[in-house]
Design a protein around this motif. Structure first.
Motif, PDB file in Angstrom:
ATOM      1  N   GLY A 304       0.662  -1.192  -0.175  1.00 51.07           N
ATOM      2  CA  GLY A 304       0.074  -0.016   0.102  1.00 51.07           C
ATOM      3  C   GLY A 304       0.847   1.298  -0.145  1.00 51.07           C
ATOM      4  O   GLY A 304       2.156   1.167  -0.029  1.00 51.07           O
ATOM      5  N   PRO A 305       0.317   2.345   0.180  1.00 51.23           N
ATOM      6  CA  PRO A 305       1.065   3.724   0.000  1.00 51.23           C
ATOM      7  C   PRO A 305       1.664   3.778   1.364  1.00 51.23           C
ATOM      8  O   PRO A 305       1.426   3.337   2.445  1.00 51.23           O
ATOM      9  N   GLU A 324       3.419   4.709  -3.978  1.00 51.99           N
ATOM     10  CA  GLU A 324       2.670   3.581  -3.780  1.00 51.99           C
ATOM     11  C   GLU A 324       2.970   2.755  -5.207  1.00 51.99           C
ATOM     12  O   GLU A 324       3.012   3.251  -6.408  1.00 51.99           O
ATOM     13  N   ALA A 325       3.244   1.654  -4.974  1.00 48.37           N
ATOM     14  CA  ALA A 325       3.464   0.576  -6.102  1.00 48.37           C
ATOM     15  C   ALA A 325       2.181   0.162  -6.727  1.00 48.37           C
ATOM     16  O   ALA A 325       1.319  -0.382  -5.908  1.00 48.37           O
ATOM     17  N   ASP A 328       3.565  -2.850 -12.370  1.00 47.51           N
ATOM     18  CA  ASP A 328       5.163  -2.412 -12.724  1.00 47.51           C
ATOM     19  C   ASP A 328       5.213  -0.988 -12.777  1.00 47.51           C
ATOM     20  O   ASP A 328       5.965  -0.590 -13.577  1.00 47.51           O
ATOM     21  N   ALA A 329       4.540  -0.227 -11.838  1.00 50.43           N
ATOM     22  CA  ALA A 329       4.606   1.014 -11.956  1.00 50.43           C
ATOM     23  C   ALA A 329       4.858   1.614 -10.382  1.00 50.43           C
ATOM     24  O   ALA A 329       4.434   0.664  -9.348  1.00 50.43           O
ATOM     25  N   LEU A 330       5.397   2.649 -10.307  1.00 49.69           N
ATOM     26  CA  LEU A 330       5.569   3.114  -8.997  1.00 49.69           C
ATOM     27  C   LEU A 330       5.066   4.766  -9.156  1.00 49.69           C
ATOM     28  O   LEU A 330       5.715   5.512  -9.849  1.00 49.69           O
ATOM     29  N   HIS A 331       4.078   5.115  -8.228  1.00 54.42           N
ATOM     30  CA  HIS A 331       3.756   6.644  -8.310  1.00 54.42           C
ATOM     31  C   HIS A 331       4.374   7.331  -7.162  1.00 54.42           C
ATOM     32  O   HIS A 331       4.097   6.932  -5.869  1.00 54.42           O
ATOM     33  N   VAL A 332       4.981   8.485  -7.275  1.00 57.23           N
ATOM     34  CA  VAL A 332       5.464   9.162  -6.160  1.00 57.23           C
ATOM     35  C   VAL A 332       4.839  10.609  -6.165  1.00 57.23           C
ATOM     36  O   VAL A 332       4.841  11.213  -7.405  1.00 57.23           O
TER      37      VAL A 332
END
Length: 372
Positions: A304-305, A324-325, A328-332
């Motif tokens: 989770g975030p 948060e993953a 295949d992506a990571l959001h920052v």
């Protein structure tokens, strides 16, 4: 107290002072150490020579002399073909796509802790030792974590953020646990009789012999004239190839006339499809979030975030952020805007001194203007 187990250790020796002292410390700790120098170029003379480089014939000789003084066996392994495919060709392809890669991070991921480590394990070694400034911490439950070096000023954990838990289990970083200056490391090398004690550090990109990255890219990607645009799309100059620029660049824009406000302009965006480079004022480089791809976790992926700090350059500052993953992506998302972030760079997440993982920046997101 139970003594640490005696390991069969393969010490990667670049020919510099850090890797030589790391190998010496591993041997002094009682491990069965073998030194190896990686030949990363089919023509070593095409890599840097003298004080400015690594991976040269001179460096292999320096590494061999250091191994002789330490009293350990020494070999040279030819990984030139693998290095060309995984690091050099990747570097060229990333610039062709308008991104800014980190070849040192890619070398750690693909060469030192993949090709080298896999070969070492196949030959019966227990671990690979390098001169990186970082720490591997063993948790009570037996799992391993990657942490910043005790001396944060020399910390190199950013370029090791691509290592997974299996690789950490077979990695030794003898320089990471001590708070020492580089002069103290050199003094230690002198006490040990290592001739590399006063050898200057290597810097820049090892496979670009003259240090001219733009010229290197032009030789491999050719010349393709295009336009330099202002933020409103006005043509204000021309270039010989968009691959010669990176987001945040100020020098070498060759725009000619000053901006109406008289302030310097920076590269804001590179479009390889249109072959254009867009420039603007420094504040236009601010971003509030980014999306990264191909995350690699130094242990279990985050559930989770969460709140972390994010580092965006090898020697950059930490930025408070939430991340948060998602597959295949990571959001920052950053607590405060950060400046000059280029697609292709790595974002490395930290929880205190612990490295959580790394991902390659695919897109950045700028603040929405107040008048919208």
């Amino acid at each position: 107290m139970t003594a640490a187990p005696r390991l069969r250790v393969l010490a990667a020796m670049s020919g510099g002072v850090d890797s030589a002292v790391a190998a010496a410390r591993a041997a002094e700790a009682g491990h069965d150490v073998t030194g190896v120098h990686l030949a990363l170029s089919a023509n070593p003379q095409s890599f840097r020579t003298g004080a400015r480089g690594c991976c040269t014939i001179e460096d292999s000789r320096d590494a061999r002399r250091a191994a002789d003084i330490i009293g350990i066996p020494f070999y040279v392994w030819d990984l030139a073909e693998r290095f060309r495919a995984d690091v050099v060709d990747d570097f060229i392809a990333e610039y062709r796509a308008g991104r800014t890669p980190n070849p040192c991070l890619r070398c750690n991921e693909k060469i030192k802790f993949a090709a080298l480590l896999d070969k070492a394990l196949a030959l019966g070694f227990d671990a690979v030792c390098t001169g990186h400034y970082a720490r591997v911490v063993l948790r009570p439950d037996g799992r391993r974590e990657l942490h910043r070096a005790s001396d944060h000023a020399k910390d190199q954990s950013y370029v090791l953020g691509v290592l997974d838990e299996r690789q950490l289990a077979h990695s030794l970083f003898p320089l990471g646990d001590t708070v020492t200056t580089k002069e103290e490391i050199r003094a230690e090398a002198e006490r040990r009789g290592l001739a590399v004690a006063r050898k200057p550090d290597s810097h820049d990109i090892c496979f670009i012999a003259d240090g001219d990255t733009r010229g290197f890219l032009a030789r491999h990607l050719g010349s393709e004239p295009g336009d330099i645009l202002d933020q409103d799309g006005t043509r204000i100059g021309s270039h010989d190839g968009a691959h010669g620029f990176t987001v945040g660049q100020r020098k070498g824009l060759r725009i000619g006339r000053p901006a109406p406000d008289g302030r310097p302009r920076y590269v804001l965006d590179i479009s390889p499809v249109e072959n254009t480079v867009t420039v603007g004022p420094a504040e236009a480089l601010d971003i509030t979030a980014l999306t990264a791809v191909r995350p690699r976790w130094c242990g279990a992926p985050p559930a989770g975030p969460g709140s972390y700090t994010a580092q965006l350059r090898a020697h950059g500052e930490e930025h408070p952020a939430t991340a948060e993953a998602a597959g295949d992506a990571l959001h920052v998302r950053f607590e405060r805007p950060v400046r000059g972030v280029a697609p292709g760079q790595a974002v490395v997440l930290y929880d205190g001194s612990r490295v959580v993982g790394s991902a390659t920046i695919a897109a950045t997101h700028r603040p929405v203007p107040a008048d919208r």
